[in-house]
Design a protein around this motif. Structure first.
Motif, PDB file in Angstrom:
ATOM      1  N   UNK A  55      38.971  39.123  41.380  1.00  0.00           N
ATOM      2  CA  UNK A  55      38.842  40.466  41.303  1.00  0.00           C
ATOM      3  C   UNK A  55      38.134  41.077  42.460  1.00  0.00           C
ATOM      4  N   UNK A  56      36.874  40.179  42.934  1.00  0.00           N
ATOM      5  CA  UNK A  56      36.106  40.808  43.821  1.00  0.00           C
ATOM      6  C   UNK A  56      36.719  40.791  45.272  1.00  0.00           C
ATOM      7  N   UNK A  57      37.810  39.928  45.495  1.00  0.00           N
ATOM      8  CA  UNK A  57      38.575  39.867  46.802  1.00  0.00           C
ATOM      9  C   UNK A  57      39.234  41.190  46.843  1.00  0.00           C
ATOM     10  N   UNK A  58      39.490  41.661  45.830  1.00  0.00           N
ATOM     11  CA  UNK A  58      40.559  42.947  46.118  1.00  0.00           C
ATOM     12  C   UNK A  58      39.503  44.234  45.754  1.00  0.00           C
ATOM     13  N   UNK A  59      38.441  44.266  46.144  1.00  0.00           N
ATOM     14  CA  UNK A  59      37.482  45.386  46.114  1.00  0.00           C
ATOM     15  C   UNK A  59      36.773  45.628  47.588  1.00  0.00           C
ATOM     16  N   UNK A  60      37.155  46.774  47.854  1.00  0.00           N
ATOM     17  CA  UNK A  60      36.583  47.503  49.297  1.00  0.00           C
ATOM     18  C   UNK A  60      35.334  48.389  49.000  1.00  0.00           C
ATOM     19  N   UNK A  61      34.305  48.138  49.683  1.00  0.00           N
ATOM     20  CA  UNK A  61      33.090  49.186  49.431  1.00  0.00           C
ATOM     21  C   UNK A  61      32.761  49.315  51.012  1.00  0.00           C
ATOM     22  N   UNK A 101      35.171  53.517  48.355  1.00  0.00           N
ATOM     23  CA  UNK A 101      35.668  52.211  47.404  1.00  0.00           C
ATOM     24  C   UNK A 101      37.066  52.305  47.003  1.00  0.00           C
ATOM     25  N   UNK A 102      37.767  51.211  47.322  1.00  0.00           N
ATOM     26  CA  UNK A 102      39.119  50.885  47.118  1.00  0.00           C
ATOM     27  C   UNK A 102      39.368  49.656  46.099  1.00  0.00           C
ATOM     28  N   UNK A 103      40.069  49.486  45.207  1.00  0.00           N
ATOM     29  CA  UNK A 103      40.252  48.374  44.205  1.00  0.00           C
ATOM     30  C   UNK A 103      41.518  48.144  44.216  1.00  0.00           C
ATOM     31  N   UNK A 104      42.211  47.074  44.626  1.00  0.00           N
ATOM     32  CA  UNK A 104      43.741  46.801  44.342  1.00  0.00           C
ATOM     33  C   UNK A 104      43.679  46.335  42.774  1.00  0.00           C
ATOM     34  N   UNK A 105      44.872  46.426  42.313  1.00  0.00           N
ATOM     35  CA  UNK A 105      45.057  45.773  40.890  1.00  0.00           C
ATOM     36  C   UNK A 105      44.618  44.544  40.538  1.00  0.00           C
ATOM     37  N   UNK A 106      44.093  44.271  39.485  1.00  0.00           N
ATOM     38  CA  UNK A 106      43.718  42.850  39.280  1.00  0.00           C
ATOM     39  C   UNK A 106      44.515  42.355  37.895  1.00  0.00           C
ATOM     40  N   UNK A 107      44.478  40.934  37.833  1.00  0.00           N
ATOM     41  CA  UNK A 107      45.162  40.587  36.681  1.00  0.00           C
ATOM     42  C   UNK A 107      44.499  40.650  35.350  1.00  0.00           C
ATOM     43  N   UNK A 108      45.153  40.886  34.224  1.00  0.00           N
ATOM     44  CA  UNK A 108      44.397  41.179  33.051  1.00  0.00           C
ATOM     45  C   UNK A 108      43.876  39.781  32.565  1.00  0.00           C
TER      46      UNK A 108
END
Length: 281
Positions: A55-61, A101-108
């Protein structure tokens, strides 16, 4: 900057909860312009392949360079939110931080997303958690809808701005059990204001779309801006109106009165008298 009156019930809500929701802070056209500029800034992030188990890989700050874009620059003195900040703090403020802040979908099924509960501006690191002052307010603008929990919105701990001690986390848990957690349900164009003492944290995006928000932080002018906030050049200051110029740090030192917002507040009847240095008895 046009005037937006802080209603008594808004003041009460902010004082009670530590945050305040502002519906329709941005119209649809403004959201589209901001999204276009933000997508360009986030282009390399959006082109990266997804890693659903990270999930941290899919998070832009992204923090530096935002104010070089026209619509992002105009947001510094947004009339639906910044007047509320002035009335909640005082005219003696400037822009303290910016963040995209962008977040791409993460797997549940991914490992539980790290929380990182904290208070802003790091004052408790030096002064502890007792008698903390209100010195700054962040404005979070939604560029996408947040219609379900765990869709990428910052989670707030309601009333935690009044806590005089650290949050208590049971071993192995990510959230405190003794506070009300607020994963706000918001539409694109909505905003919310929250103060520096309110505990809050990042949260996962388990929706089916990229979540997108902008955060602009304001603080008293004697608070040093975040290091990544670009120092405005004379070209930027030259095209700014007096209020925006003050918010961008256009006055050289904190002993210079905040003329622009002081006159703005006086004109609109919301200028509070500063605390005096001395009192004659």
């Amino acid at each position: 900057m046009d005037f937006t009156h802080l209603k008594p019930e808004q003041q009460q809500s902010f004082d009670r909860d530590g945050f305040l929701v502002v519906r329709n802070a941005l119209d649809a056209e403004t959201v589209d312009r901001l999204t276009d500029e933000c997508d360009q800034l986030a282009e390399s992030f959006l082109r990266k392949p997804e890693v659903l188990t990270r999930p941290e890989y899919n998070h832009l700050d992204l923090r530096p360079g935002l104010l070089r874009e026209k619509a992002l620059f105009a947001l510094v003195s947004n009339s639906s939110t910044v007047p509320l900040v002035v009335q909640l703090l005082s005219p003696n403020i400037h822009l303290h931080s910016t963040a995209l802040i962008y977040k791409r979908p993460a797997s549940p099924d991914a490992p539980r997303f790290r929380r990182g509960w904290h208070r802003d501006i790091r004052i408790p690191r030096d002064l502890g958690h007792q008698c903390l002052p209100l010195v700054g307010i962040k404005v979070c603008y939604c560029l996408t809808d947040f219609h379900q929990p765990d869709s990428g919105m910052t989670v707030l701990a309601r009333k935690s701005h009044l806590k005089t001690e650290p949050l208590v986390l049971p071993k192995g848990q990510v959230d405190p059990p003794d506070v009300e957690l607020c994963d706000l349900i918001l539409n694109a164009g909505d905003a919310f204001l929250f103060e520096n003492r309110l505990f809050h944290t990042a949260a996962p995006n388990l929706s089916d779309r990229v979540s997108k928000v902008l955060m602009y932080g304001y603080a008293y002018r004697w608070m040093k801006p975040e290091v990544y906030l670009d120092v405005p050049d004379e070209r930027q200051l030259g095209r700014a109106d007096p209020v925006t110029r003050q918010l961008l740090g256009g006055y050289r030192d904190v002993d210079t009165p905040p003329w622009a917002l002081q006159e703005w507040a006086k004109h609109h009847g919301v200028l509070r008298q500063p605390a005096p240095w001395t009192v004659e008895v």
